[in-house]
Design a protein around this motif. Sequence first.
Motif, PDB file in Angstrom:
ATOM      1  N   PRO A  11     -16.086   2.234  30.721  1.00  0.00           N
ATOM      2  CA  PRO A  11     -16.154   3.619  31.199  1.00  0.00           C
ATOM      3  C   PRO A  11     -17.504   4.265  30.944  1.00  0.00           C
ATOM      4  O   PRO A  11     -17.872   5.233  31.594  1.00  0.00           O
ATOM      5  N   SER A  12     -18.273   3.739  29.990  1.00  0.00           N
ATOM      6  CA  SER A  12     -19.556   4.351  29.649  1.00  0.00           C
ATOM      7  C   SER A  12     -20.697   3.829  30.514  1.00  0.00           C
ATOM      8  O   SER A  12     -21.623   4.554  30.849  1.00  0.00           O
ATOM      9  N   THR A  13     -20.638   2.535  30.903  1.00  0.00           N
ATOM     10  CA  THR A  13     -21.737   1.950  31.664  1.00  0.00           C
ATOM     11  C   THR A  13     -21.364   1.618  33.103  1.00  0.00           C
ATOM     12  O   THR A  13     -22.239   1.485  33.949  1.00  0.00           O
ATOM     13  N   GLY A  14     -20.059   1.478  33.383  1.00  0.00           N
ATOM     14  CA  GLY A  14     -19.637   1.097  34.724  1.00  0.00           C
ATOM     15  C   GLY A  14     -19.948  -0.345  35.059  1.00  0.00           C
ATOM     16  O   GLY A  14     -19.868  -0.764  36.205  1.00  0.00           O
ATOM     17  N   VAL A  15     -20.294  -1.142  34.037  1.00  0.00           N
ATOM     18  CA  VAL A  15     -20.673  -2.541  34.253  1.00  0.00           C
ATOM     19  C   VAL A  15     -19.507  -3.455  33.912  1.00  0.00           C
ATOM     20  O   VAL A  15     -18.918  -3.333  32.830  1.00  0.00           O
ATOM     21  N   PRO A  16     -19.138  -4.383  34.807  1.00  0.00           N
ATOM     22  CA  PRO A  16     -18.061  -5.327  34.491  1.00  0.00           C
ATOM     23  C   PRO A  16     -18.458  -6.242  33.338  1.00  0.00           C
ATOM     24  O   PRO A  16     -19.560  -6.805  33.319  1.00  0.00           O
ATOM     25  N   THR A  17     -17.599  -6.372  32.354  1.00  0.00           N
ATOM     26  CA  THR A  17     -17.815  -7.269  31.228  1.00  0.00           C
ATOM     27  C   THR A  17     -16.548  -8.088  31.011  1.00  0.00           C
ATOM     28  O   THR A  17     -15.462  -7.683  31.422  1.00  0.00           O
ATOM     29  N   PRO A  18     -16.662  -9.251  30.367  1.00  0.00           N
ATOM     30  CA  PRO A  18     -15.471 -10.077  30.157  1.00  0.00           C
ATOM     31  C   PRO A  18     -14.383  -9.330  29.382  1.00  0.00           C
ATOM     32  O   PRO A  18     -14.665  -8.642  28.403  1.00  0.00           O
ATOM     33  N   THR A  19     -13.156  -9.455  29.823  1.00  0.00           N
ATOM     34  CA  THR A  19     -12.025  -8.856  29.133  1.00  0.00           C
ATOM     35  C   THR A  19     -11.862  -9.515  27.769  1.00  0.00           C
ATOM     36  O   THR A  19     -11.863 -10.738  27.655  1.00  0.00           O
ATOM     37  N   HIS A  20     -11.696  -8.689  26.746  1.00  0.00           N
ATOM     38  CA  HIS A  20     -11.615  -9.155  25.369  1.00  0.00           C
ATOM     39  C   HIS A  20     -10.152  -9.373  24.969  1.00  0.00           C
ATOM     40  O   HIS A  20      -9.331  -8.464  25.083  1.00  0.00           O
ATOM     41  N   ILE A  21      -9.833 -10.573  24.499  1.00  0.00           N
ATOM     42  CA  ILE A  21      -8.481 -10.911  24.058  1.00  0.00           C
ATOM     43  C   ILE A  21      -8.527 -11.376  22.607  1.00  0.00           C
ATOM     44  O   ILE A  21      -9.331 -12.249  22.247  1.00  0.00           O
ATOM     45  N   ALA A  22      -7.674 -10.790  21.765  1.00  0.00           N
ATOM     46  CA  ALA A  22      -7.550 -11.225  20.373  1.00  0.00           C
ATOM     47  C   ALA A  22      -6.423 -12.249  20.281  1.00  0.00           C
ATOM     48  O   ALA A  22      -5.326 -12.022  20.796  1.00  0.00           O
ATOM     49  N   VAL A  23      -6.692 -13.376  19.645  1.00  0.00           N
ATOM     50  CA  VAL A  23      -5.698 -14.439  19.486  1.00  0.00           C
ATOM     51  C   VAL A  23      -5.364 -14.543  18.003  1.00  0.00           C
ATOM     52  O   VAL A  23      -6.185 -14.988  17.195  1.00  0.00           O
ATOM     53  N   LEU A  24      -4.163 -14.106  17.629  1.00  0.00           N
ATOM     54  CA  LEU A  24      -3.762 -14.075  16.221  1.00  0.00           C
ATOM     55  C   LEU A  24      -2.672 -15.104  15.969  1.00  0.00           C
ATOM     56  O   LEU A  24      -1.561 -15.003  16.491  1.00  0.00           O
ATOM     57  N   ASP A  25      -3.001 -16.107  15.162  1.00  0.00           N
ATOM     58  CA  ASP A  25      -2.051 -17.160  14.783  1.00  0.00           C
ATOM     59  C   ASP A  25      -2.507 -17.721  13.455  1.00  0.00           C
ATOM     60  O   ASP A  25      -3.710 -17.766  13.175  1.00  0.00           O
ATOM     61  N   ASP A  26      -1.550 -18.157  12.618  1.00  0.00           N
ATOM     62  CA  ASP A  26      -1.937 -18.684  11.312  1.00  0.00           C
ATOM     63  C   ASP A  26      -2.461 -20.113  11.401  1.00  0.00           C
ATOM     64  O   ASP A  26      -3.023 -20.630  10.429  1.00  0.00           O
ATOM     65  N   GLU A  27      -2.298 -20.776  12.543  1.00  0.00           N
ATOM     66  CA  GLU A  27      -2.760 -22.150  12.711  1.00  0.00           C
ATOM     67  C   GLU A  27      -4.077 -22.169  13.483  1.00  0.00           C
ATOM     68  O   GLU A  27      -4.112 -21.866  14.673  1.00  0.00           O
ATOM     69  N   PRO A  28      -5.177 -22.553  12.822  1.00  0.00           N
ATOM     70  CA  PRO A  28      -6.489 -22.570  13.483  1.00  0.00           C
ATOM     71  C   PRO A  28      -6.522 -23.435  14.736  1.00  0.00           C
ATOM     72  O   PRO A  28      -7.233 -23.107  15.691  1.00  0.00           O
ATOM     73  N   ASP A  29      -5.766 -24.537  14.738  1.00  0.00           N
ATOM     74  CA  ASP A  29      -5.769 -25.411  15.911  1.00  0.00           C
ATOM     75  C   ASP A  29      -5.257 -24.665  17.144  1.00  0.00           C
ATOM     76  O   ASP A  29      -5.749 -24.870  18.253  1.00  0.00           O
ATOM     77  N   ILE A  30      -4.268 -23.793  16.941  1.00  0.00           N
ATOM     78  CA  ILE A  30      -3.700 -23.058  18.069  1.00  0.00           C
ATOM     79  C   ILE A  30      -4.667 -21.989  18.560  1.00  0.00           C
ATOM     80  O   ILE A  30      -4.867 -21.820  19.769  1.00  0.00           O
ATOM     81  N   THR A  31      -5.266 -21.244  17.630  1.00  0.00           N
ATOM     82  CA  THR A  31      -6.220 -20.217  18.060  1.00  0.00           C
ATOM     83  C   THR A  31      -7.409 -20.848  18.767  1.00  0.00           C
ATOM     84  O   THR A  31      -7.925 -20.299  19.745  1.00  0.00           O
ATOM     85  N   LEU A  32      -7.840 -22.025  18.282  1.00  0.00           N
ATOM     86  CA  LEU A  32      -8.962 -22.717  18.913  1.00  0.00           C
ATOM     87  C   LEU A  32      -8.589 -23.173  20.321  1.00  0.00           C
ATOM     88  O   LEU A  32      -9.366 -23.009  21.270  1.00  0.00           O
ATOM     89  N   LEU A  33      -7.374 -23.727  20.454  1.00  0.00           N
ATOM     90  CA  LEU A  33      -6.913 -24.192  21.758  1.00  0.00           C
ATOM     91  C   LEU A  33      -6.810 -23.038  22.752  1.00  0.00           C
ATOM     92  O   LEU A  33      -7.320 -23.116  23.878  1.00  0.00           O
ATOM     93  N   LEU A  34      -6.151 -21.947  22.324  1.00  0.00           N
ATOM     94  CA  LEU A  34      -5.974 -20.807  23.215  1.00  0.00           C
ATOM     95  C   LEU A  34      -7.305 -20.163  23.577  1.00  0.00           C
ATOM     96  O   LEU A  34      -7.546 -19.803  24.732  1.00  0.00           O
ATOM     97  N   SER A  35      -8.163 -19.989  22.589  1.00  0.00           N
ATOM     98  CA  SER A  35      -9.460 -19.362  22.845  1.00  0.00           C
ATOM     99  C   SER A  35     -10.289 -20.191  23.814  1.00  0.00           C
ATOM    100  O   SER A  35     -10.946 -19.662  24.721  1.00  0.00           O
ATOM    101  N   GLY A  36     -10.267 -21.512  23.616  1.00  0.00           N
ATOM    102  CA  GLY A  36     -11.033 -22.384  24.501  1.00  0.00           C
ATOM    103  C   GLY A  36     -10.523 -22.329  25.926  1.00  0.00           C
ATOM    104  O   GLY A  36     -11.310 -22.248  26.885  1.00  0.00           O
ATOM    105  N   TYR A  37      -9.198 -22.337  26.097  1.00  0.00           N
ATOM    106  CA  TYR A  37      -8.628 -22.325  27.448  1.00  0.00           C
ATOM    107  C   TYR A  37      -8.856 -20.975  28.121  1.00  0.00           C
ATOM    108  O   TYR A  37      -9.193 -20.909  29.307  1.00  0.00           O
ATOM    109  N   LEU A  38      -8.665 -19.877  27.368  1.00  0.00           N
ATOM    110  CA  LEU A  38      -8.924 -18.549  27.925  1.00  0.00           C
ATOM    111  C   LEU A  38     -10.395 -18.395  28.290  1.00  0.00           C
ATOM    112  O   LEU A  38     -10.740 -17.737  29.281  1.00  0.00           O
ATOM    113  N   GLY A  39     -11.269 -19.020  27.484  1.00  0.00           N
ATOM    114  CA  GLY A  39     -12.697 -18.956  27.770  1.00  0.00           C
ATOM    115  C   GLY A  39     -13.051 -19.603  29.095  1.00  0.00           C
ATOM    116  O   GLY A  39     -13.941 -19.134  29.815  1.00  0.00           O
ATOM    117  N   THR A  40     -12.327 -20.668  29.460  1.00  0.00           N
ATOM    118  CA  THR A  40     -12.595 -21.315  30.749  1.00  0.00           C
ATOM    119  C   THR A  40     -12.182 -20.439  31.913  1.00  0.00           C
ATOM    120  O   THR A  40     -12.596 -20.673  33.047  1.00  0.00           O
TER     121      THR A  40
END
Length: 274
Positions: A11-40
């Motif tokens: 709203p301040s710049t009017g510039v499209p930027t990547p949507t930010h998603i927080a991935v909260l899980d106690d297992e690092p393997d899952i957060t890594l998997l989800l973050s990597g796939y969402l990143g693609t």
Amino acid sequence: MSLTGSFHVSPSTGVPTPTHIAVLDDEPDITLLLSGYLGTHGFRTTQLHSGRALMELMANDPPQLVLLDLGLPGEDGFAIARQLREHWRCGLVIVTGRGDAVDKVVGLEIGADDYVTKPFDLRELVARVKAVLRRLQAEPAQGPAAVATSTTTGVPTPAEDAVDRDLLHFEGWSLDIAARRLNDPNGGEVMLTTGEFDLLLTFAQHPGRVLSRDFLLERTRGRESSPFDRTIDVQVGRLRRKLGTDPNDSRWIKSIRGAGYLFVPRVTTSRGQP
């Protein structure tokens, strides 16, 4: 802020930027998997492993959507979800191994936009994430609501502006489409989750018509219902409660046996301020 797919417009710049998603899980393997796939798929992600880390992120770099695991060691995932709903406006998708129907109902009662059980298909999860983000298009991640803007310029287009300034009125209540805000007859704001707002908006746009659960689920969550899906029933109960009636009171939202729901009040439309 306007959301579309994996980008949102600041709203301040009017510039499209990547949507930010927080991935909260106690297992690092899952957060890594989800973050990597969402990143693609063009999303910016932050990997988290505790409720405290999520609260710090919300204060400093709030995401547009949170993927929340309920099974965090020593923490109450439902309490974290409740805290998010009380203090921030963002998408919330519970991703958990707890597939019990009671847990799902509780999660939806708290205000989760969707509930996904493990194991899950990554493609389906991304589709559900995008469906939630589409419903958040006119809603900010936190703070005062803002008018939806064009995804290319950040400025409301004539068509968007005309629709977004509509106010819907019924029984002394008013629904502000642009601000995604419900005001009671005394002018006070009644906080609604994303799903609750979309459901009430759908009802208010189709007064006096019987709407099937499939139609309501498609309009509010972008998917069809399964034979035992109680999502709409849960949200209707929450809406009735927030409108000041008993969850089982069908005075305004009438249950039609075997068919769906009907919004009883007469609805009028006025134009808000540009």
